[in-house]
Design a protein around this motif. Structure first.
Motif, short mmCIF file in Angstrom:
data_model
loop_
_atom_site.label_atom_id
_atom_site.label_comp_id
_atom_site.label_asym_id
_atom_site.label_seq_id
_atom_site.Cartn_x
_atom_site.Cartn_y
_atom_site.Cartn_z
N LEU A 146 0.79 -1.19 0.09
CA LEU A 146 0.01 -0.18 -0.08
C LEU A 146 1.07 1.28 -0.15
CD1 LEU A 146 -2.98 0.77 0.11
CD2 LEU A 146 -2.81 0.91 2.67
N LEU A 147 1.83 1.19 0.75
CA LEU A 147 2.89 2.45 0.70
C LEU A 147 3.81 2.53 -0.67
CD1 LEU A 147 4.49 4.56 2.30
CD2 LEU A 147 6.04 2.78 3.08
N ALA A 148 4.04 1.43 -1.14
CA ALA A 148 4.47 1.56 -2.46
C ALA A 148 3.72 2.11 -3.57
CB ALA A 148 5.07 0.08 -2.95
N LEU A 149 2.32 1.74 -3.69
CA LEU A 149 1.13 2.12 -4.57
C LEU A 149 1.33 3.93 -4.03
CD1 LEU A 149 -1.21 -0.71 -4.46
CD2 LEU A 149 0.26 -0.18 -6.24
N LEU A 196 1.66 9.07 -6.18
CA LEU A 196 2.10 10.50 -5.91
C LEU A 196 3.19 11.47 -6.67
CD1 LEU A 196 2.29 10.82 -1.86
CD2 LEU A 196 0.34 11.73 -3.24
N VAL A 197 4.14 10.30 -6.87
CA VAL A 197 5.29 10.96 -7.84
C VAL A 197 4.68 11.05 -9.25
CG1 VAL A 197 7.39 10.11 -8.83
CG2 VAL A 197 7.19 9.71 -6.63
N SER A 198 3.74 9.92 -9.55
CA SER A 198 3.42 9.93 -10.83
C SER A 198 2.34 11.14 -11.22
CB SER A 198 2.55 8.66 -11.20
OG SER A 198 3.48 7.53 -11.11
N ALA A 199 1.87 11.47 -10.11
CA ALA A 199 0.83 12.69 -10.20
C ALA A 199 1.67 13.80 -10.30
CB ALA A 199 -0.27 12.65 -8.95
N PHE A 204 4.39 14.48 -11.70
CA PHE A 204 5.04 14.26 -13.08
C PHE A 204 3.87 14.62 -14.21
CE2 PHE A 204 8.66 13.23 -10.92
CZ PHE A 204 9.74 13.39 -11.65
N ILE A 205 2.90 14.05 -13.89
CA ILE A 205 1.87 14.11 -14.98
C ILE A 205 0.77 15.20 -14.94
CG2 ILE A 205 -0.06 13.03 -15.94
CD1 ILE A 205 1.08 10.13 -15.24
N LEU A 206 0.25 15.48 -13.91
CA LEU A 206 -0.65 16.61 -13.43
C LEU A 206 -0.10 18.12 -13.50
CD1 LEU A 206 -2.96 14.96 -10.72
CD2 LEU A 206 -3.08 14.96 -13.44
N PHE A 207 1.15 18.20 -12.94
CA PHE A 207 1.83 19.42 -12.67
C PHE A 207 1.98 20.24 -14.09
CE2 PHE A 207 4.87 22.77 -11.87
CZ PHE A 207 4.60 23.24 -10.57
N PRO A 208 2.40 19.78 -15.13
CA PRO A 208 2.71 20.48 -16.29
C PRO A 208 1.31 20.72 -16.93
CG PRO A 208 3.24 18.14 -16.48
CD PRO A 208 3.23 18.52 -15.11
N LEU A 209 0.38 20.02 -16.48
CA LEU A 209 -1.11 20.52 -17.22
C LEU A 209 -1.67 21.81 -16.53
CD1 LEU A 209 -2.78 16.87 -17.37
CD2 LEU A 209 -1.42 17.98 -18.97
N VAL A 211 13.08 6.82 -10.39
CA VAL A 211 12.50 7.25 -9.03
C VAL A 211 11.43 6.13 -8.85
CG1 VAL A 211 11.00 8.58 -7.63
CG2 VAL A 211 13.08 9.74 -9.17
N VAL A 212 10.56 5.94 -9.63
CA VAL A 212 9.20 5.13 -9.56
C VAL A 212 9.88 3.60 -9.63
CG1 VAL A 212 7.45 3.87 -10.76
CG2 VAL A 212 7.84 6.45 -10.76
#
Length: 381
Positions: free
Chosen positions: A234-237, A242-245, A247-252, A272-273
């Motif tokens: 659960l911690l890994a997910l 969070l890291v994926s969000a 990298f993906i959402l910030f530039p949007l 990192v992932v």
């Protein structure tokens, strides 16, 4: 610390007397200590991931062309089309996918499916060693990819099958000839299977490069680790999400940062992932498989050494009586402890299987489950 610098002899990547630190500090400490290698792993995996992203786009365009046309229509209505391009990952992936002719894209997708598993094995091997704070060369990624190519190929094909199965059920324009109730059921089942497989594959690749197990043993152990390591899974997910969000959402939301994040996606994100997955989950595998295997290997070595000393003593040769007494004492205590543990284990759930054969393997691991970490048993525990 160069990628291919072999001037120094093999050695651990950390000072031996360094005090242990909390996990969240150790993660970044190890990541930046091996930063140039992490860049290599991330760049290699990013190429495979980019091809898979284009393949997903083409799959969606095939199973639901109406969805694609609606998206293109919404983009064309935006004033200042040049401002929309850098602010959408989908647009970038779609532009690349539709610009490459099919006779180039299809072979590339096929090649990515073939290379995905073996390369993931190689990267996982390197990251496992980093997590165990052991030295590894950057080129070992390719060496281990070749050594574990067949099992990696099978698991990589399963990866692709699960991925495209989810995409088809998620974006299909109709019920694929099934009743609506059945289609919805299978759709949510595909999501559930995808989530479970995502966790299982983290353990599977680690077991491939640590033990010599057949496919059945890999799948069985990985499924048990999904349950045994629930907290760490659960911690890994959560951390990967969070890291994926980021990298993906910030530039949007901040389109001007898209070029920066595009470079980071190719050079940093995957490192990192992938390291997060290995670093967080490896203690589960170590506790359930690696530590017991090391203990068993130590017992086997002690039995062999005792037999050797007894044979020399029977032949009239001089032996170290103190060493023989220590071996006798160790084996006696181990036998008593094993007897107690057997009684306790009868009341517990079955433990993961560490082996299926007993012959030594070519990479220094033994098929009785003993991993290649004989010099770091105390450090890993």
């Amino acid at each position: 610390m160069g990628l291919f610098n072999r001037k120094e002899k093999d050695r651990p990547d950390i000072p031996k007397d360094e005090a242990p630190k909390p996990g969240y500090i150790r993660f970044w400490q190890l990541y930046f200590r091996n930063f140039t290698k992490m860049l290599l792993y991330s760049t290699v995996y990013a190429v495979i991931a980019a091809i898979f992203a284009c393949a997903v786009f083409l799959t969606v365009a095939t199973v639901n062309p109406e969805l694609l046309m609606n998206y293109i229509g919404s983009i064309s209505e935006i004033e200042g089309i040049n401002e929309a391009i850098p602010s959408s990952w989908i647009y970038l992936i779609g532009t690349v996918s539709l610009s490459v002719p099919w006779y180039v894209s299809y072979p590339l997708i096929f090649l990515a499916v073939i290379l995905n598993g073996p390369l993931t094995c190689g990267i996982t091997y390197c990251m496992r060693n980093h997590a165990r704070e052991e030295h590894v060369w950057g080129t070992d990624m390719f060496v281990r990819a070749w050594r574990n190519k067949w099992q990696g190929l099978v698991i990589g094909i399963i990866d692709a099958t699960v991925l495209f199965g989810i995409v088809i059920y998620a974006f299909g324009s109709d019920t694929l000839g099934m009743t609506n109730a059945v289609f919805v059921y299978l759709k949510f089942m595909s999501y559930f299977i995808g989530l479970i497989w995502f966790i299982m594959r983290i353990y599977i690749y680690q077991m491939i490069v640590t033990f010599n197990l057949k496919l059945r043993g890999l799948l069985k152990n990985a499924w048990m680790f999904v349950i045994i390591g629930f907290g760490r899974n659960l911690l890994a997910l959560l951390c990967i999400g969070l890291v994926s969000a980021l990298f993906i959402l910030f530039p949007l939301y901040y389109p001007a940062t898209m070029p920066f994040f595009l470079v980071c996606m190719m050079t940093i994100f995957w490192g990192v992932v992938l390291f997060l997955g290995v670093f967080i989950t490896y203690p589960v595998m170590h506790r359930c498989l690696v530590a017991p295997a090391l203990k068993e290997q130590k017992r086997v070595d002690a039995l062999k050494r005792r037999s050797e000393l007894r044979a020399r003593k029977a032949a009239g040769e001089t032996v170290d009586e103190e060493e023989l007494a220590e071996l006798e004492d160790f084996l006696e205590k181990d036998e008593k402890k094993s007897g107690k543990n057997k009684k306790k284990n009868r009341q517990k759930q079955p433990s993961p299987e560490a082996s299926e054969d007993e012959s030594p393997s070519e990479d220094g691991t033994s098929e009785d489950g003993a991993p290649d970490e004989s010099e770091n048993e105390e450090q890993n525990e």
